[in-house]
Design a protein around this motif. Structure first.
Motif, PDB file in Angstrom:
ATOM      1  N   UNK A 119      -1.429  -1.770  24.181  1.00 23.28           N
ATOM      2  CA  UNK A 119      -2.626  -1.347  23.462  1.00 23.28           C
ATOM      3  C   UNK A 119      -2.267  -0.582  22.187  1.00 23.28           C
ATOM      4  N   UNK A 120      -1.265   0.289  22.312  1.00 23.18           N
ATOM      5  CA  UNK A 120      -0.871   1.056  21.128  1.00 23.18           C
ATOM      6  C   UNK A 120      -0.320   0.131  20.050  1.00 23.18           C
ATOM      7  N   UNK A 121       0.448  -0.900  20.464  1.00 18.22           N
ATOM      8  CA  UNK A 121       1.001  -1.834  19.488  1.00 18.22           C
ATOM      9  C   UNK A 121      -0.101  -2.614  18.799  1.00 18.22           C
ATOM     10  N   UNK A 122      -1.088  -3.044  19.552  1.00 17.57           N
ATOM     11  CA  UNK A 122      -2.197  -3.784  18.939  1.00 17.57           C
ATOM     12  C   UNK A 122      -2.971  -2.898  17.974  1.00 17.57           C
ATOM     13  N   UNK A 123      -3.156  -1.612  18.334  1.00 13.49           N
ATOM     14  CA  UNK A 123      -3.882  -0.713  17.455  1.00 13.49           C
ATOM     15  C   UNK A 123      -3.119  -0.487  16.154  1.00 13.49           C
ATOM     16  N   UNK A 124      -1.801  -0.348  16.256  1.00  9.55           N
ATOM     17  CA  UNK A 124      -0.998  -0.170  15.044  1.00  9.55           C
ATOM     18  C   UNK A 124      -1.062  -1.417  14.182  1.00  9.55           C
ATOM     19  N   UNK A 125      -1.039  -2.604  14.834  1.00 10.44           N
ATOM     20  CA  UNK A 125      -1.069  -3.843  14.068  1.00 10.44           C
ATOM     21  C   UNK A 125      -2.427  -4.042  13.397  1.00 10.44           C
ATOM     22  N   UNK A 126      -3.510  -3.645  14.089  1.00 12.98           N
ATOM     23  CA  UNK A 126      -4.838  -3.841  13.503  1.00 12.98           C
ATOM     24  C   UNK A 126      -5.048  -2.972  12.269  1.00 12.98           C
ATOM     25  N   UNK A 127      -4.558  -1.758  12.276  1.00 14.90           N
ATOM     26  CA  UNK A 127      -4.796  -0.913  11.105  1.00 14.90           C
ATOM     27  C   UNK A 127      -3.702  -1.059  10.038  1.00 14.90           C
ATOM     28  N   UNK A 128      -2.812  -2.017  10.216  1.00  9.52           N
ATOM     29  CA  UNK A 128      -1.867  -2.348   9.153  1.00  9.52           C
ATOM     30  C   UNK A 128      -0.663  -1.451   9.049  1.00  9.52           C
ATOM     31  N   UNK A 129      -0.349  -0.653  10.068  1.00  8.82           N
ATOM     32  CA  UNK A 129       0.780   0.268   9.971  1.00  8.82           C
ATOM     33  C   UNK A 129       2.048  -0.278  10.613  1.00  8.82           C
ATOM     34  N   UNK A 130       1.932  -1.353  11.358  1.00  7.10           N
ATOM     35  CA  UNK A 130       3.117  -1.876  12.035  1.00  7.10           C
ATOM     36  C   UNK A 130       4.172  -2.318  11.025  1.00  7.10           C
ATOM     37  N   UNK A 131       3.771  -3.131  10.062  1.00  7.41           N
ATOM     38  CA  UNK A 131       4.720  -3.641   9.082  1.00  7.41           C
ATOM     39  C   UNK A 131       5.223  -2.540   8.161  1.00  7.41           C
ATOM     40  N   UNK A 132       4.366  -1.562   7.907  1.00 10.75           N
ATOM     41  CA  UNK A 132       4.789  -0.431   7.078  1.00 10.75           C
ATOM     42  C   UNK A 132       5.901   0.342   7.768  1.00 10.75           C
ATOM     43  N   UNK A 133       5.731   0.579   9.051  1.00 10.23           N
ATOM     44  CA  UNK A 133       6.760   1.330   9.778  1.00 10.23           C
ATOM     45  C   UNK A 133       8.058   0.532   9.880  1.00 10.23           C
ATOM     46  N   UNK A 134       7.935  -0.776  10.077  1.00  6.43           N
ATOM     47  CA  UNK A 134       9.151  -1.593  10.131  1.00  6.43           C
ATOM     48  C   UNK A 134       9.896  -1.538   8.801  1.00  6.43           C
ATOM     49  N   UNK A 135       9.155  -1.692   7.709  1.00  6.86           N
ATOM     50  CA  UNK A 135       9.792  -1.666   6.396  1.00  6.86           C
ATOM     51  C   UNK A 135      10.376  -0.292   6.079  1.00  6.86           C
ATOM     52  N   UNK A 136       9.651   0.752   6.431  1.00  6.63           N
ATOM     53  CA  UNK A 136      10.190   2.100   6.202  1.00  6.63           C
ATOM     54  C   UNK A 136      11.451   2.338   7.022  1.00  6.63           C
ATOM     55  N   UNK A 137      11.436   1.876   8.267  1.00  9.32           N
ATOM     56  CA  UNK A 137      12.627   2.044   9.095  1.00  9.32           C
ATOM     57  C   UNK A 137      13.824   1.316   8.534  1.00  9.32           C
ATOM     58  N   UNK A 138      13.612   0.068   8.090  1.00 10.19           N
ATOM     59  CA  UNK A 138      14.714  -0.684   7.496  1.00 10.19           C
ATOM     60  C   UNK A 138      15.210  -0.032   6.206  1.00 10.19           C
ATOM     61  N   UNK A 139      14.258   0.429   5.375  1.00 12.95           N
ATOM     62  CA  UNK A 139      14.658   1.058   4.106  1.00 12.95           C
ATOM     63  C   UNK A 139      15.470   2.320   4.345  1.00 12.95           C
ATOM     64  N   UNK A 140      14.992   3.158   5.241  1.00 16.59           N
ATOM     65  CA  UNK A 140      15.718   4.400   5.522  1.00 16.59           C
ATOM     66  C   UNK A 140      17.083   4.112   6.155  1.00 16.59           C
ATOM     67  N   UNK A 141      17.154   3.089   7.006  1.00 15.08           N
ATOM     68  CA  UNK A 141      18.434   2.752   7.619  1.00 15.08           C
ATOM     69  C   UNK A 141      19.436   2.302   6.557  1.00 15.08           C
ATOM     70  N   UNK A 142      18.978   1.452   5.624  1.00 17.73           N
ATOM     71  CA  UNK A 142      19.876   0.997   4.562  1.00 17.73           C
ATOM     72  C   UNK A 142      20.340   2.163   3.697  1.00 17.73           C
ATOM     73  N   UNK A 143      19.426   3.057   3.356  1.00 16.48           N
ATOM     74  CA  UNK A 143      19.779   4.207   2.512  1.00 16.48           C
ATOM     75  C   UNK A 143      20.781   5.104   3.229  1.00 16.48           C
ATOM     76  N   UNK A 144      20.536   5.385   4.506  1.00 10.26           N
ATOM     77  CA  UNK A 144      21.447   6.253   5.251  1.00 10.26           C
ATOM     78  C   UNK A 144      22.834   5.622   5.383  1.00 10.26           C
ATOM     79  N   UNK A 145      22.866   4.310   5.633  1.00 15.33           N
ATOM     80  CA  UNK A 145      24.166   3.641   5.733  1.00 15.33           C
ATOM     81  C   UNK A 145      24.912   3.699   4.398  1.00 15.33           C
ATOM     82  N   UNK A 146      24.207   3.488   3.297  1.00 20.25           N
ATOM     83  CA  UNK A 146      24.853   3.561   1.982  1.00 20.25           C
ATOM     84  C   UNK A 146      25.409   4.952   1.703  1.00 20.25           C
ATOM     85  N   UNK A 147      24.619   5.968   2.012  1.00 20.34           N
ATOM     86  CA  UNK A 147      25.073   7.335   1.741  1.00 20.34           C
ATOM     87  C   UNK A 147      26.261   7.695   2.622  1.00 20.34           C
ATOM     88  N   UNK A 148      26.193   7.339   3.913  1.00 20.10           N
ATOM     89  CA  UNK A 148      27.292   7.659   4.827  1.00 20.10           C
ATOM     90  C   UNK A 148      28.568   6.927   4.422  1.00 20.10           C
TER      91      UNK A 148
END
Length: 572
Positions: free
Chosen positions: A1-30
């Motif tokens: 239910x929580x996943x469907x609610x996140x997907x309906x309000x459009x935050x699922x893809x935002x969180x995925x993209x933010x997670x990937x972006x932050x992971x790439x940035x952290x890996x580059x800095x490290x």
């Protein structure tokens, strides 16, 4: 239910993209931090090796020229003309002139010697020959080089056979002082240990350093010399350097060690790499000070660029996340469209998978029938080799001509032939077609328990030939194996069909050859039939078929057979 609610309000893809972006940035800095530390260490070691090599080269150059100066001093003492000026209180004018001429000869033959002094305390005169500056015969009060007067007055403070680094004041106010290494050779063997005579050879520091300076840039560092009197001098011009108490104590703590080494410390208020040598035979120490920022400048540039890239990725990622949260939310209908696209891609790839599976099946000779049958079913292949089956090998006539004329359309032609064969055979049998990636197409036919198979199967194959000629203008030669239900005979049947088609020149193009496993090595061919095959019939011309068509029975040879069966050809 929580996943469907996140997907309906459009935050699922935002969180995925933010997670990937932050992971790439952290890996580059490290990774940037790790590489910076590693490269800094490598550059530091390289700088230490270069500095030690330069310092050793400097010490070696001074030692080599000092040995030459010592040899010159001994030669001057043994020179008969100069010896008169050393020991006679009133030498003859001609002897003086000859001695001065010999001193100038020494200067001209040895360019690293800046000047030569000959001193006779008995006469109180200095006989001077120099590359530039004061030269001639002068009283002690007239000598401009006050440093040599001080050295001679305190000659006991200096070790024998040791050069003395110092500077000679220039007579001109605009000219710089001259850096020299002074070699003192004297005679003090009387009972009161007073100096009887002295020969002073001054080695030019600029001449010694002229080759050493080529390997150094203006900002690569500074080289200091700590002599045996604890005086810090610049190696370039031998000028005395005034250092603070902390810096002087730091250098003295390093040079007191018997082995060469390096340290990273603050020198004159800046972080520096300090490289020092072991004591020389003259008890000198060479120290090189290199600003640490120059060593790590390259790695700093790389680190800065990497951080800029990481920052740009972070900014772009945040911007995309903001845009996605407002404009790029994908509705359900688009998701369904993408799902259909994925299914279409799966269907397209299933054809390649089916073809590869069937190719491997006919190539392997020993396999587990149950496992392979399950593998065929999972790939969507209906062929069952546990039921009666026959193999039909379709070989394209004139394949080389088609390949040379239409190389890009060759796969299309073969795919069309496979479709025609599958469509015609599906009316009576279950069949699968395999592209053999040469001039052949293999049909795996489940014949079942049909009583009229001997008539219907050749008719079906002729129909396939006629359809290919009509629609594709391509003729086919077909070899047909006997019926079997043994899974382990699949590879043998394929080889039998392949060998049978290799003999198609006996029957001509467009033949249907029955490949039978009986042995035989004698072949017969009717001369009348050969003449009939050489003249194309009117029906063959209308259908554009090859002139010779029929059913050609071929049996592979068996050299052990004593009574081979003849070759049988039947014609429609």
């Amino acid at each position: 239910m929580r996943l469907n609610r996140i997907r309906r309000n459009g935050k699922l893809y935002v969180r995925i993209l933010l997670g990937l972006t932050l992971s790439i940035v952290l890996v580059l800095i490290a990774s940037n931090f790790i590489f910076y530390m590693i490269f800094t260490g490598v550059l530091q070691d390289e700088a230490v090796e270069n500095d030690l090599a330069n310092l050793r080269q400097t010490g070696k150059a001074v030692a080599n020229t000092t040995e030459s100066a010592q040899t010159v001093a001994f030669q001057i003492y043994r020179n008969s003309a100069i010896a008169k000026m050393l020991y006679y209180s009133k030498p003859d004018a001609f002897d003086t002139q000859a001695a001065m001429l010999d001193l100038r000869n020494y200067l001209s033959t040895m360019p690293f010697i800046q000047s030569i002094y000959v001193y006779n305390p008995a006469s109180g005169y200095y006989y001077i020959a120099a590359q530039n500056g004061q030269e001639g015969i002068w009283r002690e009060s007239e000598v401009q080089d006050a440093g040599i007067l001080d050295i001679l007055s305190r000659y006991r403070d200096y070790k024998p056979f040791t050069p003395i680094p110092r500077t000679i004041k220039s007579a001109s106010a605009n000219a710089p002082d001259l850096g020299v290494y002074t070699y003192l050779c004297y005679d003090a063997i009387n009972f009161n240990r007073e100096m009887n005579s002295a020969v002073i050879v001054n080695l030019s520091a600029s001449w010694i350093n002229r080759e050493l300076g080529k390997a150094e840039t203006a900002n690569s560092g500074r080289t200091y010399l700590l002599d045996d009197h604890d005086v810090v001098r610049s190696v370039d011009d031998l000028m005395s350097v005034k250092l603070g108490q902390a810096d002087l104590a730091l250098l003295q703590s390093f040079v007191s060690k018997p082995e060469p080494g390096f340290a990273v410390a603050a020198f004159e208020g800046a972080k520096s790499l300090i490289t020092y040598t072991a004591p020389t035979p003259y008890e000198w120490h060479y120290v090189r000070i290199t600003p640490y920022g120059e060593i790590t400048q390259k790695t700093k540039d790389i680190r800065g660029k990497t951080l800029q890239v990481a920052g740009a990725i972070l900014v772009v990622g945040l911007l995309l996340s903001w845009l996605m949260s407002r404009y790029l939310y994908v509705p359900i209908n688009r998701i369904e469209k993408r799902m259909s696209d994925l299914e279409s891609e799966k269907r397209n790839s299933s054809y390649t998978l089916r073809q590869n599976t069937l190719r491997k099946l006919i190539q392997i000779q020993d396999f587990d029938p149950a496992f392979q049958l399950e593998k065929l079913r999972s790939a969507g292949i209906a062929f069952d080799f546990t039921q009666p089956y026959r193999l039909a090998l379709l070989r394209i006539d004139g394949f080389d001509r088609i390949r040379s004329q239409s190389p890009k359309d060759l796969l299309t032609y073969k795919f069309a032939i496979m479709n025609i064969a599958a469509e015609i055979s599906s009316k009576l049998y279950g069949a699968e077609t395999v592209d053999l990636e040469d001039d052949g197409i293999l049909m795996l036919i489940n014949t079942g328990e049909m009583e009229q198979e001997a008539e219907t199967l050749p008719a079906m194959l002729r129909e396939i030939q006629e359809a290919c000629v009509e629609f594709l203008r391509i003729g086919l030669t077909i070899s047909l194996t006997p019926a079997t239900r043994s899974p382990r005979e699949l590879h043998a049947m394929y080889k039998l069909a392949r060998e049978a088609t290799d003999r198609r020149f006996f029957s001509g193009c467009g033949a249907i050859i029955e490949a039978t496993p009986q042995s035989g090595d004698r072949r017969s061919f009717s001369v009348g039939k050969e003449k009939r095959c050489s003249t194309p019939s009117s029906r063959a011309k209308r259908r554009r078929l090859p002139p010779c068509t029929g059913i050609f029975s071929w049996r592979p040879p068996n050299r052990r057979s004593a009574s081979p069966n003849p070759l049988r050809i039947t014609w429609p």
